[in-house]
Design a protein around this motif. Sequence first.
Motif, PDB file in Angstrom:
ATOM      1  N   HIS A  83      -0.064   3.691 -12.865  1.00 34.46           N
ATOM      2  CA  HIS A  83      -0.871   3.087 -11.799  1.00 34.46           C
ATOM      3  C   HIS A  83      -1.191   1.630 -12.125  1.00 34.46           C
ATOM      4  O   HIS A  83      -1.050   0.743 -11.271  1.00 34.46           O
ATOM      5  N   THR A 133      -1.624  10.048 -10.931  1.00 35.01           N
ATOM      6  CA  THR A 133      -1.117   8.893 -10.193  1.00 35.01           C
ATOM      7  C   THR A 133      -0.275   9.432  -9.049  1.00 35.01           C
ATOM      8  O   THR A 133       0.701  10.155  -9.255  1.00 35.01           O
ATOM      9  N   ARG A 134      -0.689   9.107  -7.821  1.00 37.92           N
ATOM     10  CA  ARG A 134      -0.046   9.649  -6.621  1.00 37.92           C
ATOM     11  C   ARG A 134       0.462   8.492  -5.767  1.00 37.92           C
ATOM     12  O   ARG A 134      -0.323   7.628  -5.338  1.00 37.92           O
ATOM     13  N   LEU A 135       1.734   8.473  -5.525  1.00 36.87           N
ATOM     14  CA  LEU A 135       2.400   7.416  -4.775  1.00 36.87           C
ATOM     15  C   LEU A 135       2.882   8.020  -3.457  1.00 36.87           C
ATOM     16  O   LEU A 135       3.517   9.078  -3.450  1.00 36.87           O
ATOM     17  N   CYS A 153       4.273  12.154  -7.710  1.00 33.92           N
ATOM     18  CA  CYS A 153       3.159  12.201  -8.660  1.00 33.92           C
ATOM     19  C   CYS A 153       3.629  12.131 -10.107  1.00 33.92           C
ATOM     20  O   CYS A 153       4.766  12.479 -10.428  1.00 33.92           O
ATOM     21  N   THR A 204      -1.367   2.241  -5.777  1.00 31.27           N
ATOM     22  CA  THR A 204      -1.270   3.683  -5.598  1.00 31.27           C
ATOM     23  C   THR A 204      -2.661   4.275  -5.809  1.00 31.27           C
ATOM     24  O   THR A 204      -3.640   3.554  -5.978  1.00 31.27           O
ATOM     25  N   ALA A 205      -2.752   5.590  -5.828  1.00 30.86           N
ATOM     26  CA  ALA A 205      -4.006   6.268  -6.137  1.00 30.86           C
ATOM     27  C   ALA A 205      -3.932   6.810  -7.554  1.00 30.86           C
ATOM     28  O   ALA A 205      -2.869   7.235  -8.015  1.00 30.86           O
ATOM     29  N   CYS A 206      -5.064   6.812  -8.239  1.00 32.82           N
ATOM     30  CA  CYS A 206      -5.136   7.404  -9.575  1.00 32.82           C
ATOM     31  C   CYS A 206      -6.578   7.814  -9.839  1.00 32.82           C
ATOM     32  O   CYS A 206      -7.429   6.965 -10.087  1.00 32.82           O
ATOM     33  N   SER A 238      -0.292   4.571  -0.770  1.00 35.30           N
ATOM     34  CA  SER A 238      -1.317   5.564  -1.070  1.00 35.30           C
ATOM     35  C   SER A 238      -1.837   6.161   0.226  1.00 35.30           C
ATOM     36  O   SER A 238      -1.312   5.890   1.309  1.00 35.30           O
ATOM     37  N   TRP A 295       0.843  -1.193   0.000  1.00 37.55           N
ATOM     38  CA  TRP A 295       0.000   0.000   0.000  1.00 37.55           C
ATOM     39  C   TRP A 295       0.881   1.248   0.000  1.00 37.55           C
ATOM     40  O   TRP A 295       1.551   1.559   0.969  1.00 37.55           O
TER      41      TRP A 295
END
Length: 346
Positions: A299, A323-325, A292, A309-311, A24, A22
Motif C-alpha cells: 500500500h 491491502t485491497r486494490l 488483495c 488503495t485501501a489498507c 479502492s 483511485w
Amino acid sequence: MNYTAQHLPSRILTTNNQEYLWFSGTSYLGMPHHQGFRENFIKAFAQYGTSWGSSRNNTVRLEIYEKAEIELAKFAQMPAALTVSSGMWAGQLVCNFLQKPDTQFFYAPKTHPALWNEASLKPQEWERGLTYAEWTLKIGEKVKECPAQNIVICSDSVGSPYVEDFDFQWINHLPEDKNITVVIDASHSFGVNHSIIQSLNHSIIITSSLNKAMGMTGGVIFSDAETLAEIRKFPMFAGASPMMPALLETFINSIDYFHEQRQKLMENIAYFNAQIPKNTFLDSIENYPAYCTHQSGVHEFLKENGIMTACFPYPTATDLPVTRLVISALHLEEDLEKLVEVLKKV
C-alpha cells in the motif's frame, strides 16, 4: 494513516493537496459518476424529493417501491425483492425475523457483520479456525446432528475484504428432512456477478447492499414472494424508514446503464489480468474487480507512486491489515497500464 477528501473519488482522488489514481472503494460499476444515471436521478429527485417519511405499511404507499422491486428481482433473476434502507439493515432484519424459538444459527467463515447476532459472536468449537472449504465439508453433518427444529445457515457470497471464491455446492448436500434456511449476503457480488444460488430442498434468502456496485444508498432482500410477504409483516420492517424513492425511480430508468457499465468492468478486469505477471503476489478470483495481499509495504509503495488503495484491519481492529486494490468501470487503459508498471516494481 487516514485521509480526507472534499469530493467523491472517481478515477482520481485528491487529498492533502496530492492527486492519486483511485483504486479502492466498492463502487465497482462507477454509477455515481455515470452521466446518464446522474441525469435520471436529478429528474427522479424533482419528482420524489429527498425521502419518503413513512412506514412501507402505512395507509398511503408510494407505488415506486413495488415497481422497483419487480425490476430488481428481474435484474437479479430472483423470484421477488424487498428494499430496505441499507444492506446492513437487510441482513439484521432477516436474521431477527428468523430468530424464532428452537432455532440454531450456523455461520460460515468470513460472514459479514450484517448477518451477525449473539450466536455468531460465540462461534461453536468446531467452527473455530476453519477455512471456508473445510467448513463446507463439515456443515452437512453438523446440521444433521443438530436437534433444533429450525436451522439457519449464514454465509457471504464471496470473501471480503480478502477476496476468495466460495463454492455453494454444499447447499445441495444438506439434509432434506430438516427445516433449513440459507441466508447469503451478496453485497460484494450483486451487480458484478449474476451467479444465482438456488436450492430445490431449502429456503434461500439473499441480502445485499445497493451502495456498492449499484451505487444507491439502500439494501435489498431477495427470496420467494411468500417469505418476503411475511417479512413485510415483521415489526422491524414496519417500523423502519424505507430507502430513498428517487433512487428506485432512477434504477428503473437506468437498467441499460448498469449492464453497459458491467461490460466495461469486465473488459477492464480482462485487460489488467492480461498485463500482470502470472506469479503476482495479488490474490484474485475470476471476473472480479478486487485484488488483495497481506504483503507488507505494498500500500505504501503504491501510494508513493501516485496510486491509492485501501489498507486497514477488518472486520475488527485486531485483524491483520489487508491491502485491497479495486478496479472499476471508470478506469481507462492508461490507468491500468500505470498500475501494472508500478506493481512490477514492488
